[in-house]
Design a protein around this motif. Structure first.
Motif, PDB file in Angstrom:
ATOM      1  N   GLN A  11       0.819  -1.219   0.000  1.00 26.77           N
ATOM      2  CA  GLN A  11       0.000   0.000   0.000  1.00 26.77           C
ATOM      3  C   GLN A  11       0.854   1.272   0.000  1.00 26.77           C
ATOM      4  N   GLN A  12       2.148   1.133   0.212  1.00 30.68           N
ATOM      5  CA  GLN A  12       3.025   2.297   0.298  1.00 30.68           C
ATOM      6  C   GLN A  12       3.427   2.757  -1.098  1.00 30.68           C
ATOM      7  N   GLN A  13       3.349   4.049  -1.325  1.00 26.61           N
ATOM      8  CA  GLN A  13       3.731   4.605  -2.622  1.00 26.61           C
ATOM      9  C   GLN A  13       5.235   4.462  -2.815  1.00 26.61           C
ATOM     10  N   LYS A  14       5.624   3.962  -3.977  1.00 29.70           N
ATOM     11  CA  LYS A  14       7.043   3.812  -4.300  1.00 29.70           C
ATOM     12  C   LYS A  14       7.352   4.698  -5.498  1.00 29.70           C
ATOM     13  N   LEU A  15       8.407   5.488  -5.353  1.00 28.22           N
ATOM     14  CA  LEU A  15       8.787   6.449  -6.379  1.00 28.22           C
ATOM     15  C   LEU A  15      10.153   6.117  -6.960  1.00 28.22           C
ATOM     16  N   GLU A  16      10.295   6.280  -8.265  1.00 29.83           N
ATOM     17  CA  GLU A  16      11.614   6.202  -8.884  1.00 29.83           C
ATOM     18  C   GLU A  16      12.411   7.387  -8.370  1.00 29.83           C
ATOM     19  N   TRP A  17      13.664   7.113  -7.968  1.00 28.55           N
ATOM     20  CA  TRP A  17      14.479   8.181  -7.402  1.00 28.55           C
ATOM     21  C   TRP A  17      15.836   8.204  -8.063  1.00 28.55           C
ATOM     22  N   LEU A  18      16.792   8.907  -7.484  1.00 25.47           N
ATOM     23  CA  LEU A  18      18.103   9.128  -8.079  1.00 25.47           C
ATOM     24  C   LEU A  18      18.808   7.827  -8.438  1.00 25.47           C
ATOM     25  N   ASP A  19      19.487   7.843  -9.563  1.00 24.71           N
ATOM     26  CA  ASP A  19      20.341   6.731  -9.997  1.00 24.71           C
ATOM     27  C   ASP A  19      19.637   5.385  -9.989  1.00 24.71           C
ATOM     28  N   GLY A  21      17.323   4.379  -7.972  1.00 29.87           N
ATOM     29  CA  GLY A  21      16.879   3.981  -6.639  1.00 29.87           C
ATOM     30  C   GLY A  21      15.371   4.117  -6.482  1.00 29.87           C
ATOM     31  N   VAL A  22      14.887   3.655  -5.340  1.00 32.58           N
ATOM     32  CA  VAL A  22      13.459   3.733  -5.025  1.00 32.58           C
ATOM     33  C   VAL A  22      13.289   4.437  -3.683  1.00 32.58           C
ATOM     34  N   PHE A  23      12.321   5.350  -3.631  1.00 32.13           N
ATOM     35  CA  PHE A  23      11.940   6.004  -2.381  1.00 32.13           C
ATOM     36  C   PHE A  23      10.506   5.597  -2.087  1.00 32.13           C
ATOM     37  N   ALA A  24      10.290   4.920  -0.966  1.00 27.36           N
ATOM     38  CA  ALA A  24       8.946   4.511  -0.550  1.00 27.36           C
ATOM     39  C   ALA A  24       8.433   5.498   0.487  1.00 27.36           C
ATOM     40  N   VAL A  25       7.240   6.037   0.250  1.00 33.55           N
ATOM     41  CA  VAL A  25       6.604   6.944   1.205  1.00 33.55           C
ATOM     42  C   VAL A  25       5.859   6.068   2.216  1.00 33.55           C
ATOM     43  N   LEU A  26       6.404   5.975   3.430  1.00 35.53           N
ATOM     44  CA  LEU A  26       5.812   5.131   4.465  1.00 35.53           C
ATOM     45  C   LEU A  26       4.730   5.877   5.241  1.00 35.53           C
ATOM     46  N   LEU A  27       5.016   7.107   5.619  1.00 40.31           N
ATOM     47  CA  LEU A  27       4.058   7.985   6.296  1.00 40.31           C
ATOM     48  C   LEU A  27       4.205   9.377   5.698  1.00 40.31           C
ATOM     49  N   ASP A  28       3.099  10.041   5.450  1.00 40.14           N
ATOM     50  CA  ASP A  28       3.147  11.389   4.888  1.00 40.14           C
ATOM     51  C   ASP A  28       2.296  12.345   5.718  1.00 40.14           C
ATOM     52  N   SER A  29       2.165  13.562   5.235  1.00 37.14           N
ATOM     53  CA  SER A  29       1.394  14.593   5.950  1.00 37.14           C
ATOM     54  C   SER A  29      -0.026  14.148   6.244  1.00 37.14           C
ATOM     55  N   ALA A  30      -0.662  13.531   5.260  1.00 40.92           N
ATOM     56  CA  ALA A  30      -2.054  13.104   5.440  1.00 40.92           C
ATOM     57  C   ALA A  30      -2.182  12.055   6.543  1.00 40.92           C
ATOM     58  N   ALA A  31      -1.223  11.145   6.620  1.00 41.13           N
ATOM     59  CA  ALA A  31      -1.284  10.061   7.606  1.00 41.13           C
ATOM     60  C   ALA A  31      -0.908  10.510   9.009  1.00 41.13           C
ATOM     61  N   THR A  32      -0.140  11.615   9.127  1.00 40.17           N
ATOM     62  CA  THR A  32       0.381  12.032  10.439  1.00 40.17           C
ATOM     63  C   THR A  32      -0.114  13.400  10.869  1.00 40.17           C
ATOM     64  N   ASP A  33      -1.157  13.907  10.208  1.00 41.53           N
ATOM     65  CA  ASP A  33      -1.693  15.227  10.528  1.00 41.53           C
ATOM     66  C   ASP A  33      -0.602  16.299  10.456  1.00 41.53           C
ATOM     67  N   GLY A  34       0.296  16.142   9.460  1.00 37.70           N
ATOM     68  CA  GLY A  34       1.358  17.123   9.236  1.00 37.70           C
ATOM     69  C   GLY A  34       2.533  17.034  10.185  1.00 37.70           C
ATOM     70  N   GLN A  35       2.571  16.032  11.019  1.00 41.36           N
ATOM     71  CA  GLN A  35       3.606  15.947  12.048  1.00 41.36           C
ATOM     72  C   GLN A  35       4.953  15.418  11.554  1.00 41.36           C
ATOM     73  N   LEU A  36       4.932  14.397  10.688  1.00 40.72           N
ATOM     74  CA  LEU A  36       6.194  13.851  10.212  1.00 40.72           C
ATOM     75  C   LEU A  36       6.020  13.099   8.910  1.00 40.72           C
ATOM     76  N   THR A  37       7.143  12.974   8.215  1.00 39.47           N
ATOM     77  CA  THR A  37       7.257  12.158   7.014  1.00 39.47           C
ATOM     78  C   THR A  37       8.247  11.054   7.319  1.00 39.47           C
ATOM     79  N   VAL A  38       7.905   9.833   6.940  1.00 38.53           N
ATOM     80  CA  VAL A  38       8.837   8.710   7.050  1.00 38.53           C
ATOM     81  C   VAL A  38       8.938   8.084   5.673  1.00 38.53           C
ATOM     82  N   GLY A  39      10.159   7.919   5.199  1.00 38.43           N
ATOM     83  CA  GLY A  39      10.393   7.314   3.893  1.00 38.43           C
ATOM     84  C   GLY A  39      11.541   6.337   3.961  1.00 38.43           C
ATOM     85  N   ARG A  40      11.610   5.475   2.964  1.00 34.93           N
ATOM     86  CA  ARG A  40      12.657   4.456   2.928  1.00 34.93           C
ATOM     87  C   ARG A  40      13.280   4.446   1.538  1.00 34.93           C
ATOM     88  N   PHE A  41      14.597   4.600   1.503  1.00 36.06           N
ATOM     89  CA  PHE A  41      15.357   4.569   0.259  1.00 36.06           C
ATOM     90  C   PHE A  41      15.973   3.184   0.076  1.00 36.06           C
TER      91      PHE A  41
END
Length: 155
Positions: A11-19, A21-41
């Motif tokens: 269910q986590q959004q995965k984005l093409e990233w540098l070179d 790589g992949v950046f997965a959006v684990l938690l974003d503004s919508a999920a945390t009421d703007g408190q934090l972003t968690v991502g995994r490279f």
């Protein structure tokens, strides 16, 4: 009031990233009421973002697997598997992966930086547009929109 949030890996959004790589959006503004972003490279040797600083958020990243060189201001440090780095806003920093592959967990507070990754990157759940590339111009545009300042090229 924030609500608990759960997203399984599929269910986590995965984005093409540098070179490639992949950046997965684990938690974003919508999920945390703007408190934090968690991502995994998930990245390969040599991956390095431009030398930059954040004007809006503090950043923490944990190197789950692999090794990297990390720069903060004029300090160069080696980061080994399990190492963690705290990078306060307005402090220039960058890194370069030195192992064959690496897995990094990024936490930023407050949230919002995920917008930069979404703007510059490409959602892997969609077909790749013809000619898509993560160009320096695209990176600079996304950085400017989301309070990042590119100070120089990758180190």
């Amino acid at each position: 009031m924030s609500m608990a949030y759960l997203a399984q890996p599929e269910q986590q959004q995965k984005l093409e990233w540098l070179d490639g790589g992949v950046f997965a959006v684990l938690l974003d503004s919508a999920a945390t009421d703007g408190q934090l972003t968690v991502g995994r490279f998930t990245v390969a040797k040599g991956e390095a973002p431009p030398y930059h600083l954040h004007t809006r958020e503090d950043e923490v990243f944990l190197l789950l697997k692999g090794s990297a060189l990390v720069w903060s201001d004029d300090q160069e440090m080696e980061l080994s598997e399990g190492g963690i780095v705290y990078l306060p806003k307005n402090v220039p920093h960058g890194y370069r992966i030195t192992s064959d592959t690496a897995d990094l967990l990024m936490i930023c507070t407050p949230a919002g930086i995920e917008g930069m990754f979404r703007h510059a990157g490409r959602d892997l759940a969609t077909p790749r547009p013809e000619g898509f590339q993560l160009s320096p111009q695209r990176m600079a545009e996304a950085a400017d929109m989301y309070g990042q300042v590119i100070v120089g090229p990758p180190r």
